[in-house]
Structure formats: structure tokens, C-alpha cells
Design an enzyme around this catalytic site. Sequence first.
Site, mmCIF file in Angstrom:
data_model
loop_
_atom_site.group_PDB
_atom_site.id
_atom_site.type_symbol
_atom_site.label_atom_id
_atom_site.label_comp_id
_atom_site.label_asym_id
_atom_site.label_seq_id
_atom_site.Cartn_x
_atom_site.Cartn_y
_atom_site.Cartn_z
ATOM 1 C CB ILE A 154 -0.952 -0.004 1.207
ATOM 2 C CG1 ILE A 154 -1.929 -1.184 1.115
ATOM 3 C CG2 ILE A 154 -1.721 1.320 1.285
ATOM 4 C CD1 ILE A 154 -2.810 -1.354 2.334
ATOM 5 C CG ASP A 173 8.675 -0.340 6.225
ATOM 6 O OD1 ASP A 173 8.707 -1.059 7.247
ATOM 7 O OD2 ASP A 173 7.809 -0.444 5.345
ATOM 8 N N PRO A 205 1.203 -1.628 10.008
ATOM 9 C CG PRO A 205 2.204 -3.677 10.496
ATOM 10 C CD PRO A 205 2.376 -2.453 9.649
ATOM 11 C CB SER A 232 -2.738 2.311 8.489
ATOM 12 O OG SER A 232 -2.222 1.030 8.752
ATOM 13 N NE ARG A 233 -6.223 -2.616 11.318
ATOM 14 C CZ ARG A 233 -6.591 -2.782 10.068
ATOM 15 N NH1 ARG A 233 -6.805 -1.724 9.304
ATOM 16 N NH2 ARG A 233 -6.763 -3.991 9.573
ATOM 17 C CG HIS A 294 -11.879 0.980 8.915
ATOM 18 N ND1 HIS A 294 -11.350 0.523 10.106
ATOM 19 C CD2 HIS A 294 -11.120 0.421 7.948
ATOM 20 C CE1 HIS A 294 -10.328 -0.288 9.861
ATOM 21 N NE2 HIS A 294 -10.185 -0.362 8.553
#
Length: 331
Positions: A154, A173, A205, A232-233, A294
Site C-alpha cells: 500500500i 520502514d 500495521p 491504516s489503523r 474505515h
Amino acid sequence: MEILAFGVQKDEKPLIEKAFAGHCEVRCVGLFLSEDTAPIAAGHEIVSTSVNADLDHQVLRTLADGGTRMIAQRSTGFNNIDLDAAERLGLTVARVSYYSPYSVAEFAWTLATAVNRRIVRASNRTRDFDFRLDGLMGRDLRGRTVGVLGTGKIGEAFTRIAHGFGMNLLGWDIAENPACVELGMKYVDKERLFAEADLISLHVPLLPATRHLVDAAALRTMKDDAILVNSSRGGLVDTEALVGELRAGRFTGVGLDVYEAEAGLFFFDKSLAGVEDDTLARLVTFPNVVVTSHQAYYTVEAVRQIVDATVRNVLDYTAGRRNENVLVPRA
């Protein structure tokens, strides 16, 4: 054998029923799996759940006691599942490890451009036939710096769009993505990314190590006129700290498709009942904030891939096979 699918949206139901046709029966319910709804799964060996289901130890115990042996989650994320408890109870758990990354990446850019160009405010004005431009001035994205936290599938798709805008690319990352490097991305530590980026987008994540990745310190480091996007979250952002910065008049815009306390709110109609979450209620009042429920993944292509992967997970389970989507193998 009948599969019970929890948390099925109206648009999803025909796709799920069509995908399972010819393989096994499926009963779709709009209820989300929780401690209160878990008893209705009694007698169903396989249960399918959505990302906002609450699969803690008690819920898993209720499912296991009712005869459930396999949980097929229709999402990539699985932070809502107590995997240790599932293993102790002998429950097989599978997820969807891949679906269209373009669905989320494109939606993240939709949020970014919406807050940058004040699209929601402009639309609301024109509905009242107010066609003034006061307060609607945005900024060119070309030549500005985008910071991408998480450069997997993504994040890479998001980066390719940023490259098309002609932006400078910063990434963070645990490992560099060669495709992003080829596009000109420079990997830096997250502190530098927060300090230098004009636009920050989250694509990692939710893990213990990433909870509140964007905390009070990170928010203070960001530019006063930065744009923050999270598709994402919700738990990646310390929302209380974010509200504090917004109250201080900081940030050009914030686009949130997720919220750390969204369970029990998102995917429900609360228009009449009202929302008791004071933080969310405050958040949506800021004119430079756009909150959606979402929906970044919610395209025909992505949902079909999610459903197809779920069907494969179920068929592999019934055949005694294990695939790459299995989180807890069959006992």
C-alpha cells in the site's frame, strides 16, 4: 455445513453469497461479533468476522464452547484477535493477507487532497449557494515533501501517486522497498520524516511497537502547516494529543479513515443515538479535519479479493490444507 458471517455490509452480502455458491452455505448477518453476539454462532464450525469484531479470550471461549473450530477474518489486520487464546482453545484462525493496495492508497490521496483543497467545506457552502472562496485556498503539492511511514504494497502504491504529483519522497520502514528507492525515495529515521514532510501518510500495521507511532512528541515535531493522513489503523495516532495540537491551531489538514476507539462506532448509524465519545465529537468539529468510517478498502475490486481469499481459506481448512493466510494452524 453453514458458515456464519458476522458484520456483513449490504454491499458485501451479494458478493459473499456469490463467492460461496456451489461450495457451502453462508448466512450473512449485519451484527458484529462481540461478547453479546457470540452465542448466536453456536453450532457453526466456521465463523467469518470483520475487522471491527472483538475476538478477545471470552468471545473466543464462547465460540469454542458453541462448536466453532475455524475463524476466517475478512481483513488483513488481526490486532482484534487474541491469537494466543485461539491457539489454547484449538481454534484455527486465518486472515486475508493481500487485497488491492490501490484501494487504500487512492483513498489516502483522496483524504489528502480533500483537506488540502478544502473540498468538504466548499461542497457544504455551495449546497447553501455560498460561492465565496474565502478560506478555501490550498497549496500545490508539486515540489513539496511527502513522508510515507510503511512502504509495503500500500505504501508503494501511495508513493507512486506521490511521484506522479512531482513530490520529494521520504520513507520510513524496517526494510527499504527497492521499488520506492527507484522512484527516488530517501529512507530516513522517523524523527526526520516528521520534521521535514509537508504531507505524512501512515501505512504500517498496528502492533505493540507501532501503537501511538504518531504521539505527542511526533506531533510537536511536525510542521505547523503539515497534512496528516491515516488510512491504516486508528491506534497509530494518539488522538488526544492530536486534538490538543488542532486546538492550538496547527496543521493544514488531517484526514482520518480510522480512529483508535472506532469499535462500536464505525459501521453503525449513530445519527439518532448520538456519540458519547468526547474525543471523536471534538475531532469532527475542526474545519480542517475530515473523518471517514474505515472505508479506504471499500472498492468492488478489493472486496471481491477479500471475499475470494476468505472462500479459499475456508475450503483449505475443510480439506485439511494450510495456506499463507493462516495465523493459527489447525490443531
